[in-house]
Design a protein around this motif. Sequence first.
Motif, PDB file in Angstrom:
ATOM      1  N   LEU A 171      -8.385   4.083   3.347  1.00  0.00           N
ATOM      2  CA  LEU A 171      -8.933   3.207   2.333  1.00  0.00           C
ATOM      3  C   LEU A 171      -8.117   3.250   0.991  1.00  0.00           C
ATOM      4  CD1 LEU A 171     -11.394   1.413   1.208  1.00  0.00           C
ATOM      5  CD2 LEU A 171     -11.714   2.935  -0.472  1.00  0.00           C
ATOM      6  N   ARG A 172      -7.002   4.349   0.965  1.00  0.00           N
ATOM      7  CA  ARG A 172      -6.194   4.077  -0.168  1.00  0.00           C
ATOM      8  C   ARG A 172      -4.501   3.273  -0.286  1.00  0.00           C
ATOM      9  NH1 ARG A 172      -3.155   3.080  -3.370  1.00  0.00           N
ATOM     10  NH2 ARG A 172      -1.520   4.944  -5.641  1.00  0.00           N
ATOM     11  N   ILE A 173      -4.320   3.179   0.399  1.00  0.00           N
ATOM     12  CA  ILE A 173      -3.571   2.096   0.608  1.00  0.00           C
ATOM     13  C   ILE A 173      -4.185   0.488   1.514  1.00  0.00           C
ATOM     14  CG2 ILE A 173      -2.809   2.716   3.945  1.00  0.00           C
ATOM     15  CD1 ILE A 173      -0.232   2.620   2.743  1.00  0.00           C
ATOM     16  N   LEU A 174      -4.976   0.346   2.349  1.00  0.00           N
ATOM     17  CA  LEU A 174      -5.918  -0.505   2.466  1.00  0.00           C
ATOM     18  C   LEU A 174      -6.044  -1.976   1.407  1.00  0.00           C
ATOM     19  CD1 LEU A 174      -7.638   0.382   5.871  1.00  0.00           C
ATOM     20  CD2 LEU A 174      -5.970  -1.125   5.895  1.00  0.00           C
ATOM     21  N   THR A 175      -6.955  -1.198   0.445  1.00  0.00           N
ATOM     22  CA  THR A 175      -7.281  -2.206  -0.352  1.00  0.00           C
ATOM     23  C   THR A 175      -6.080  -2.101  -1.491  1.00  0.00           C
ATOM     24  OG1 THR A 175      -7.633  -0.005  -1.730  1.00  0.00           O
ATOM     25  CG2 THR A 175      -9.545  -1.127  -1.160  1.00  0.00           C
ATOM     26  N   PRO A 176      -4.983  -2.372  -1.330  1.00  0.00           N
ATOM     27  CA  PRO A 176      -3.811  -2.591  -1.932  1.00  0.00           C
ATOM     28  C   PRO A 176      -3.379  -3.788  -0.970  1.00  0.00           C
ATOM     29  CG  PRO A 176      -3.583  -0.407  -2.442  1.00  0.00           C
ATOM     30  CD  PRO A 176      -4.373  -0.465  -1.574  1.00  0.00           C
ATOM     31  N   LEU A 177      -3.756  -3.416  -0.254  1.00  0.00           N
ATOM     32  CA  LEU A 177      -2.505  -4.609   1.095  1.00  0.00           C
ATOM     33  C   LEU A 177      -3.167  -6.295   1.510  1.00  0.00           C
ATOM     34  CD1 LEU A 177      -2.132  -2.325   4.688  1.00  0.00           C
ATOM     35  CD2 LEU A 177      -0.012  -3.885   2.385  1.00  0.00           C
ATOM     36  N   LEU A 178      -4.734  -5.822   1.345  1.00  0.00           N
ATOM     37  CA  LEU A 178      -5.574  -6.591   0.814  1.00  0.00           C
ATOM     38  C   LEU A 178      -5.537  -7.406   0.003  1.00  0.00           C
ATOM     39  CD1 LEU A 178      -6.995  -5.340   3.710  1.00  0.00           C
ATOM     40  CD2 LEU A 178      -9.054  -6.156   3.085  1.00  0.00           C
ATOM     41  N   LYS A 179      -5.700  -6.590  -1.418  1.00  0.00           N
ATOM     42  CA  LYS A 179      -5.815  -7.510  -2.423  1.00  0.00           C
ATOM     43  C   LYS A 179      -4.234  -8.149  -3.037  1.00  0.00           C
ATOM     44  CE  LYS A 179      -6.293  -8.366  -6.906  1.00  0.00           C
ATOM     45  NZ  LYS A 179      -4.365  -9.008  -7.464  1.00  0.00           N
ATOM     46  N   ILE A 227       2.398  -5.662  -9.304  1.00  0.00           N
ATOM     47  CA  ILE A 227       1.775  -4.759  -9.201  1.00  0.00           C
ATOM     48  C   ILE A 227       0.802  -4.289  -8.120  1.00  0.00           C
ATOM     49  CG2 ILE A 227      -0.258  -3.387 -10.160  1.00  0.00           C
ATOM     50  CD1 ILE A 227       2.809  -4.356 -12.484  1.00  0.00           C
ATOM     51  N   VAL A 228       0.597  -4.869  -7.190  1.00  0.00           N
ATOM     52  CA  VAL A 228      -0.032  -4.329  -5.956  1.00  0.00           C
ATOM     53  C   VAL A 228       1.081  -3.479  -5.179  1.00  0.00           C
ATOM     54  CG1 VAL A 228      -1.770  -5.276  -4.184  1.00  0.00           C
ATOM     55  CG2 VAL A 228      -2.139  -5.686  -5.879  1.00  0.00           C
ATOM     56  N   ALA A 229       2.048  -4.748  -4.561  1.00  0.00           N
ATOM     57  CA  ALA A 229       2.966  -3.413  -3.528  1.00  0.00           C
ATOM     58  C   ALA A 229       3.535  -2.822  -4.039  1.00  0.00           C
ATOM     59  CB  ALA A 229       3.949  -5.464  -3.979  1.00  0.00           C
ATOM     60  N   LEU A 230       4.233  -1.827  -5.929  1.00  0.00           N
ATOM     61  CA  LEU A 230       3.771  -1.079  -6.212  1.00  0.00           C
ATOM     62  C   LEU A 230       3.066  -0.315  -5.503  1.00  0.00           C
ATOM     63  CD1 LEU A 230       6.273  -2.262  -9.364  1.00  0.00           C
ATOM     64  CD2 LEU A 230       7.254  -1.784  -7.202  1.00  0.00           C
ATOM     65  N   ASP A 231       2.098  -0.247  -5.490  1.00  0.00           N
ATOM     66  CA  ASP A 231       0.644   0.576  -5.471  1.00  0.00           C
ATOM     67  C   ASP A 231       0.651   0.671  -4.093  1.00  0.00           C
ATOM     68  OD1 ASP A 231      -1.021   1.730  -6.643  1.00  0.00           O
ATOM     69  OD2 ASP A 231      -2.886   0.634  -5.367  1.00  0.00           O
ATOM     70  N   VAL A 232       1.802   0.160  -2.715  1.00  0.00           N
ATOM     71  CA  VAL A 232       1.639  -0.026  -1.395  1.00  0.00           C
ATOM     72  C   VAL A 232       2.287   1.484  -1.663  1.00  0.00           C
ATOM     73  CG1 VAL A 232       1.798  -0.199   1.230  1.00  0.00           C
ATOM     74  CG2 VAL A 232       0.622  -1.796  -1.199  1.00  0.00           C
ATOM     75  N   VAL A 233       3.647   0.559  -2.338  1.00  0.00           N
ATOM     76  CA  VAL A 233       4.537   1.769  -2.207  1.00  0.00           C
ATOM     77  C   VAL A 233       4.479   3.562  -3.219  1.00  0.00           C
ATOM     78  CG1 VAL A 233       7.237   2.770  -2.900  1.00  0.00           C
ATOM     79  CG2 VAL A 233       6.573   0.567  -2.570  1.00  0.00           C
ATOM     80  N   ARG A 234       3.903   2.920  -4.163  1.00  0.00           N
ATOM     81  CA  ARG A 234       2.958   4.533  -4.613  1.00  0.00           C
ATOM     82  C   ARG A 234       2.317   5.546  -3.289  1.00  0.00           C
ATOM     83  NH1 ARG A 234       1.237   1.885  -8.599  1.00  0.00           N
ATOM     84  NH2 ARG A 234       2.690   1.615  -9.462  1.00  0.00           N
ATOM     85  N   ALA A 235       1.371   4.501  -3.187  1.00  0.00           N
ATOM     86  CA  ALA A 235       0.851   5.190  -1.915  1.00  0.00           C
ATOM     87  C   ALA A 235       1.020   5.746  -0.973  1.00  0.00           C
ATOM     88  CB  ALA A 235      -0.136   4.269  -1.351  1.00  0.00           C
ATOM     89  N   VAL A 237       4.160   6.780  -1.258  1.00  0.00           N
ATOM     90  CA  VAL A 237       4.621   8.563  -1.904  1.00  0.00           C
ATOM     91  C   VAL A 237       4.197   9.508  -2.202  1.00  0.00           C
ATOM     92  CG1 VAL A 237       6.742   8.683  -3.344  1.00  0.00           C
ATOM     93  CG2 VAL A 237       7.095   6.573  -2.341  1.00  0.00           C
ATOM     94  N   LYS A 238       3.627   8.752  -3.299  1.00  0.00           N
ATOM     95  CA  LYS A 238       3.125  10.258  -3.768  1.00  0.00           C
ATOM     96  C   LYS A 238       1.400  10.300  -3.481  1.00  0.00           C
ATOM     97  CE  LYS A 238       0.383  10.632  -8.107  1.00  0.00           C
ATOM     98  NZ  LYS A 238       0.427   9.808  -9.458  1.00  0.00           N
ATOM     99  N   ASP A 239       0.766   9.551  -2.211  1.00  0.00           N
ATOM    100  CA  ASP A 239      -0.490   9.800  -1.288  1.00  0.00           C
ATOM    101  C   ASP A 239      -0.658  10.191  -0.184  1.00  0.00           C
ATOM    102  OD1 ASP A 239      -2.371   9.816  -4.237  1.00  0.00           O
ATOM    103  OD2 ASP A 239      -1.803   7.594  -3.791  1.00  0.00           O
ATOM    104  N   GLU A 240       1.111   9.869   0.016  1.00  0.00           N
ATOM    105  CA  GLU A 240       1.172  10.101   1.415  1.00  0.00           C
ATOM    106  C   GLU A 240      -0.007   9.843   2.315  1.00  0.00           C
ATOM    107  OE1 GLU A 240       1.460  14.680   2.585  1.00  0.00           O
ATOM    108  OE2 GLU A 240       3.603  14.683   1.213  1.00  0.00           O
ATOM    109  N   ALA A 241      -0.419   8.044   2.563  1.00  0.00           N
ATOM    110  CA  ALA A 241      -0.730   7.515   2.944  1.00  0.00           C
ATOM    111  C   ALA A 241      -0.447   6.880   4.181  1.00  0.00           C
ATOM    112  CB  ALA A 241      -1.410   6.441   2.198  1.00  0.00           C
ATOM    113  N   GLY A 242       0.694   7.307   4.288  1.00  0.00           N
ATOM    114  CA  GLY A 242       1.454   6.017   5.808  1.00  0.00           C
ATOM    115  C   GLY A 242       1.126   6.988   7.476  1.00  0.00           C
TER     116      GLY A 242
END
Length: 384
Positions: A171-179, A227-235, A237-242
């Motif tokens: 969910l951490r990475i899907l919500t910014p992708l959708l947004k 902002i959201v695109a940067l949040d995807v990258v943050r997810a 790098v920081k949250d290892e959501a990939g």
Amino acid sequence: MIKWFCSNVSADVALVLARPEGAPEGTKGLGMFLMPRKLPDGTLNKYKVNRLKDKFGTRDMASGEVTFDGAVAYVVGDITKGFKQMMSMVNSSRLSNAVRSSAMMRRSFLEALVSARGRVAFGSSLSEKPLMKETLFELLLDCEAAASITFYTASVYDKSDQGNVEAEGLLRILTPLLKGYICKRARNSTSEGMEARGGNGYIEDWIDSKLVRDAHVGSIWEGTTNIVALDVVRALVKDEAGEIFFNDLYNRLDAITNSLTKQIGKILLQISKKVESQSHRIMSLNGPERELPAKQLMNRMYHIFTASLLLNEAEVQITAQENYRKLYMTLQYIHRYLLSSGLDDLTYFDSSLLQCFDAIVDFDKVSKGTVEGLLENVQQAVKL
């Protein structure tokens, strides 16, 4: 204290972030508070709506500038984790934005389809003209794809809400992708829907102009596209959501059993592996170099994940109904958003849409032969 923009000033309660006395600077010092419009004794809380905002759209919801002057508010949860709690709300709001944008895309398509079928020019309805078929099909493809990933993300949200750790990571990475993608794409869809109706679409008697205005806020509220695109990258790098993102995608492709669907899954797997490699390369960069390709990566990740969901739905439809419509949509989606640069050839890569258009937009059956012909063209494009 003045809050320059309050989304809904007429609400009975509001969640606000505020810095308690002695709290540190930055987001770590923010606490979350619940502020009611009325106090328990029935009196109005002490805040003032200075003025309403003259907005471009969403005018049915009053947004305004608010001054807090001794207002009473109640602490929500751990006062030291206000920002983290607010981000949980943002997840819900971003999903809500995607639902809203998907619905507007669908409405724009339906308005355009009904209008085109009802308007006659040069001896036939506009919906029978090749270029109008292409316009309507693209509107349908976008809204059908958006609905697929939005509903899937809603199911992931439910699992996350029940404490599923894996779902929380996804969910951490899907919500910014959708947004990031759907809300932006809705602006295009509503504008195309207006144009498909012609001059009438520009007149306030129809809903098109309202859809265009209201679509724009989706890519602004809860973080602009950048902002959201940067949040995807943050997810990543920081949250290892990939890892969880790509594993979810690959597991879905591995579960495919239909022979024709598996061929398409092979194409999508190759593309997805390439996007995964690109994500690792971007994660290894630093500073501005990492930020520059963020939007492009966000869009590609959205497209491969959505294509995998469409492919899964296609297999279900083939098994249950012997209908290849969804598989046709999947192939068109892969070609348009993951393979074609728009300069591959001087001719439209596949003319099957002219023959099966009505079946597609009426959700009727599409034959296996139609899909096989389209698959052959896609395979040539990807050189498999």
